[in-house]
Design a protein around this motif. Structure first.
Motif, PDB file in Angstrom:
ATOM      1  N   GLY A  66      52.958 -35.195  -5.452  1.00  0.00           N
ATOM      2  CA  GLY A  66      52.329 -36.343  -6.089  1.00  0.00           C
ATOM      3  C   GLY A  66      52.911 -37.623  -5.547  1.00  0.00           C
ATOM      4  N   GLU A  67      52.146 -38.336  -4.736  1.00  0.00           N
ATOM      5  CA  GLU A  67      52.657 -39.547  -4.089  1.00  0.00           C
ATOM      6  C   GLU A  67      52.999 -40.640  -5.090  1.00  0.00           C
ATOM      7  OE1 GLU A  67      50.143 -40.957  -1.005  1.00  0.00           O
ATOM      8  OE2 GLU A  67      50.263 -39.103   0.178  1.00  0.00           O
ATOM      9  N   SER A  68      52.132 -40.828  -6.098  1.00  0.00           N
ATOM     10  CA  SER A  68      52.360 -41.913  -7.053  1.00  0.00           C
ATOM     11  C   SER A  68      53.640 -41.711  -7.852  1.00  0.00           C
ATOM     12  CB  SER A  68      51.163 -42.062  -7.994  1.00  0.00           C
ATOM     13  OG  SER A  68      50.977 -40.883  -8.754  1.00  0.00           O
ATOM     14  N   ARG A  69      53.991 -40.441  -8.106  1.00  0.00           N
ATOM     15  CA  ARG A  69      55.200 -40.140  -8.872  1.00  0.00           C
ATOM     16  C   ARG A  69      56.367 -39.742  -7.963  1.00  0.00           C
ATOM     17  NH1 ARG A  69      53.451 -36.640 -14.188  1.00  0.00           N
ATOM     18  NH2 ARG A  69      51.813 -38.022 -14.969  1.00  0.00           N
ATOM     19  N   GLN A  70      56.126 -39.778  -6.645  1.00  0.00           N
ATOM     20  CA  GLN A  70      57.136 -39.389  -5.668  1.00  0.00           C
ATOM     21  C   GLN A  70      57.685 -37.987  -5.969  1.00  0.00           C
ATOM     22  OE1 GLN A  70      59.910 -42.728  -5.756  1.00  0.00           O
ATOM     23  NE2 GLN A  70      58.844 -43.671  -4.038  1.00  0.00           N
ATOM     24  N   ILE A  71      56.744 -37.067  -6.209  1.00  0.00           N
ATOM     25  CA  ILE A  71      57.106 -35.679  -6.488  1.00  0.00           C
ATOM     26  C   ILE A  71      56.778 -34.826  -5.270  1.00  0.00           C
ATOM     27  CG2 ILE A  71      56.574 -33.650  -7.878  1.00  0.00           C
ATOM     28  CD1 ILE A  71      55.876 -35.549 -10.180  1.00  0.00           C
ATOM     29  N   SER A  72      57.712 -34.011  -4.858  1.00  0.00           N
ATOM     30  CA  SER A  72      57.477 -33.042  -3.798  1.00  0.00           C
ATOM     31  C   SER A  72      58.485 -31.921  -3.982  1.00  0.00           C
ATOM     32  CB  SER A  72      57.616 -33.676  -2.419  1.00  0.00           C
ATOM     33  OG  SER A  72      57.299 -32.727  -1.419  1.00  0.00           O
ATOM     34  N   GLU A  76      40.984 -32.427 -12.094  1.00  0.00           N
ATOM     35  CA  GLU A  76      39.890 -33.075 -11.367  1.00  0.00           C
ATOM     36  C   GLU A  76      39.138 -32.104 -10.462  1.00  0.00           C
ATOM     37  OE1 GLU A  76      40.727 -36.238  -8.244  1.00  0.00           O
ATOM     38  OE2 GLU A  76      40.159 -37.466  -9.978  1.00  0.00           O
ATOM     39  N   THR A  77      39.873 -31.363  -9.634  1.00  0.00           N
ATOM     40  CA  THR A  77      39.262 -30.382  -8.743  1.00  0.00           C
ATOM     41  C   THR A  77      40.153 -29.145  -8.638  1.00  0.00           C
ATOM     42  OG1 THR A  77      40.322 -31.254  -6.738  1.00  0.00           O
ATOM     43  CG2 THR A  77      38.167 -32.156  -7.315  1.00  0.00           C
ATOM     44  N   VAL A  78      39.506 -28.023  -8.348  1.00  0.00           N
ATOM     45  CA  VAL A  78      40.220 -26.767  -8.113  1.00  0.00           C
ATOM     46  C   VAL A  78      39.569 -26.087  -6.911  1.00  0.00           C
ATOM     47  CG1 VAL A  78      40.923 -24.534  -9.054  1.00  0.00           C
ATOM     48  CG2 VAL A  78      40.663 -26.504 -10.582  1.00  0.00           C
ATOM     49  N   GLU A  79      40.386 -25.590  -6.003  1.00  0.00           N
ATOM     50  CA  GLU A  79      39.886 -24.775  -4.905  1.00  0.00           C
ATOM     51  C   GLU A  79      40.473 -23.372  -5.048  1.00  0.00           C
ATOM     52  OE1 GLU A  79      40.590 -26.547  -1.119  1.00  0.00           O
ATOM     53  OE2 GLU A  79      39.562 -28.423  -1.632  1.00  0.00           O
ATOM     54  N   LEU A  80      39.604 -22.367  -5.002  1.00  0.00           N
ATOM     55  CA  LEU A  80      40.018 -20.982  -5.159  1.00  0.00           C
ATOM     56  C   LEU A  80      39.697 -20.200  -3.900  1.00  0.00           C
ATOM     57  CD1 LEU A  80      38.514 -20.359  -8.707  1.00  0.00           C
ATOM     58  CD2 LEU A  80      40.916 -20.705  -8.195  1.00  0.00           C
ATOM     59  N   GLN A  81      40.687 -19.479  -3.384  1.00  0.00           N
ATOM     60  CA  GLN A  81      40.471 -18.543  -2.288  1.00  0.00           C
ATOM     61  C   GLN A  81      40.381 -17.154  -2.915  1.00  0.00           C
ATOM     62  OE1 GLN A  81      43.771 -17.452   0.298  1.00  0.00           O
ATOM     63  NE2 GLN A  81      42.489 -17.777   2.108  1.00  0.00           N
ATOM     64  N   LEU A  82      39.179 -16.563  -2.900  1.00  0.00           N
ATOM     65  CA  LEU A  82      38.940 -15.291  -3.572  1.00  0.00           C
ATOM     66  C   LEU A  82      38.939 -14.155  -2.557  1.00  0.00           C
ATOM     67  CD1 LEU A  82      36.059 -16.457  -5.946  1.00  0.00           C
ATOM     68  CD2 LEU A  82      38.487 -16.192  -6.522  1.00  0.00           C
ATOM     69  N   LYS A 130      43.999 -35.396 -12.568  1.00  0.00           N
ATOM     70  CA  LYS A 130      43.461 -36.756 -12.644  1.00  0.00           C
ATOM     71  C   LYS A 130      44.470 -37.777 -12.134  1.00  0.00           C
ATOM     72  CE  LYS A 130      42.965 -38.496 -16.745  1.00  0.00           C
ATOM     73  NZ  LYS A 130      42.457 -38.750 -18.113  1.00  0.00           N
ATOM     74  N   ASN A 131      45.770 -37.500 -12.359  1.00  0.00           N
ATOM     75  CA  ASN A 131      46.829 -38.413 -11.896  1.00  0.00           C
ATOM     76  C   ASN A 131      47.226 -38.159 -10.445  1.00  0.00           C
ATOM     77  OD1 ASN A 131      48.284 -36.035 -12.003  1.00  0.00           O
ATOM     78  ND2 ASN A 131      49.617 -36.669 -13.680  1.00  0.00           N
ATOM     79  N   LYS A 132      46.424 -37.311  -9.738  1.00  0.00           N
ATOM     80  CA  LYS A 132      46.591 -36.987  -8.318  1.00  0.00           C
ATOM     81  C   LYS A 132      47.786 -36.080  -8.033  1.00  0.00           C
ATOM     82  CE  LYS A 132      42.969 -39.364  -7.618  1.00  0.00           C
ATOM     83  NZ  LYS A 132      41.685 -38.624  -7.526  1.00  0.00           N
ATOM     84  N   LEU A 133      48.393 -35.518  -9.060  1.00  0.00           N
ATOM     85  CA  LEU A 133      49.414 -34.494  -8.844  1.00  0.00           C
ATOM     86  C   LEU A 133      48.691 -33.242  -8.351  1.00  0.00           C
ATOM     87  CD1 LEU A 133      52.433 -33.740  -9.140  1.00  0.00           C
ATOM     88  CD2 LEU A 133      51.907 -32.941 -11.440  1.00  0.00           C
ATOM     89  N   ARG A 134      49.166 -32.711  -7.240  1.00  0.00           N
ATOM     90  CA  ARG A 134      48.482 -31.588  -6.581  1.00  0.00           C
ATOM     91  C   ARG A 134      49.394 -30.380  -6.532  1.00  0.00           C
ATOM     92  NH1 ARG A 134      47.400 -30.334  -0.884  1.00  0.00           N
ATOM     93  NH2 ARG A 134      45.304 -29.455  -0.655  1.00  0.00           N
ATOM     94  N   SER A 135      48.869 -29.245  -6.950  1.00  0.00           N
ATOM     95  CA  SER A 135      49.639 -28.008  -6.982  1.00  0.00           C
ATOM     96  C   SER A 135      48.937 -26.959  -6.129  1.00  0.00           C
ATOM     97  CB  SER A 135      49.775 -27.506  -8.429  1.00  0.00           C
ATOM     98  OG  SER A 135      50.399 -26.246  -8.463  1.00  0.00           O
TER      99      SER A 135
END
Length: 206
Positions: free
Chosen positions: A43-49, A146-152, A167-172
């Motif tokens: 998450g760039e806005s929260r400087q999380i990596s 906001e969005t989810v991508e699934l590899q099935l 929504k806060n752009k944190l990506r997992s």
């Protein structure tokens, strides 16, 4: 041209819906599931990596999640989140749009209400096995996820990789390394074992 694009979009949504329904049926049929995974949070806005490994055991809408920093139990309505560093347990009743960030597999049962599906291609899982890639986009801008991508994985119809953007752009990004199905998991497994944590501080946020 507009009609052709609309038809293509409708076909993509139909195919994605069929794949997701197949995945949901496979999840239900699997019974108790145990998963070993590797995750990356950014998450760039929260400087999380950060990257970490963990396990999750699931049955229907219940799960217990274990990572190096957090342990979470969810019995279908109540969630207990134990912070290893602070020895604190927060008790909550998470909403339907909050659960997928903790356990994206819940979307296999609930996606129809809040998300629009689409096929985004195909890919390979380890050892060259084929997979179908599906995206879920939130119907409302107010949703937490906001969005989810699934590899099935085509061999099992179950997810091999999941990417969740909040929504806060944190990506997992979650990669499933090992999955066991058909396990007999008792319901008590999904509730906080208070006797095992006698010195914790409990914060009830329900």
């Amino acid at each position: 041209m507009c009609c052709w694009l609309a038809a293509a979009g409708f076909a993509s949504a139909q195919k994605a819906e069929a794949l997701l329904e197949k995945a949901a049926a496979a999840y239900e049929k699997a019974g108790g599931i145990s998963v070993q995974f590797a995750a990356n949070l950014h998450g760039e806005s929260r400087q999380i990596s950060e990257s970490f490994e963990g396990t999750i055991r699931m049955k229907a809408d219940k799960f217990v999640l274990v990572t190096p920093d957090i342990r979470t139990w969810y019995d279908g309505s109540t969630q207990w989140t134990y912070m290893v560093r602070t020895e604190e347990v927060n008790i909550t009743r998470p909403s339907g749009d909050e659960l997928p960030f903790t356990n994206p597999m819940t979307l296999l049962r609930t996606w129809k209400k809040d998300f629009k599906p689409a096929c985004i291609g195909e890919s390979t899982v380890g050892e060259g096995k084929m997979a179908d890639d599906v995206s879920l986009v939130a119907k409302s801008s107010g949703q937490e996820v906001e969005t989810v991508e699934l590899q099935l994985d085509r061999a099992t119809s179950l997810p091999a990789r999941m990417t969740v953007t909040m929504k806060n752009k944190l990506r997992s990004v979650i990669r499933i390394d090992k999955m066991q199905t058909g396990l007999d998991l008792p319901d008590k497994l999904f509730t906080f074992p208070e006797a095992d944590y006698p010195n914790v501080e409990i914060v009830d946020l329900r």
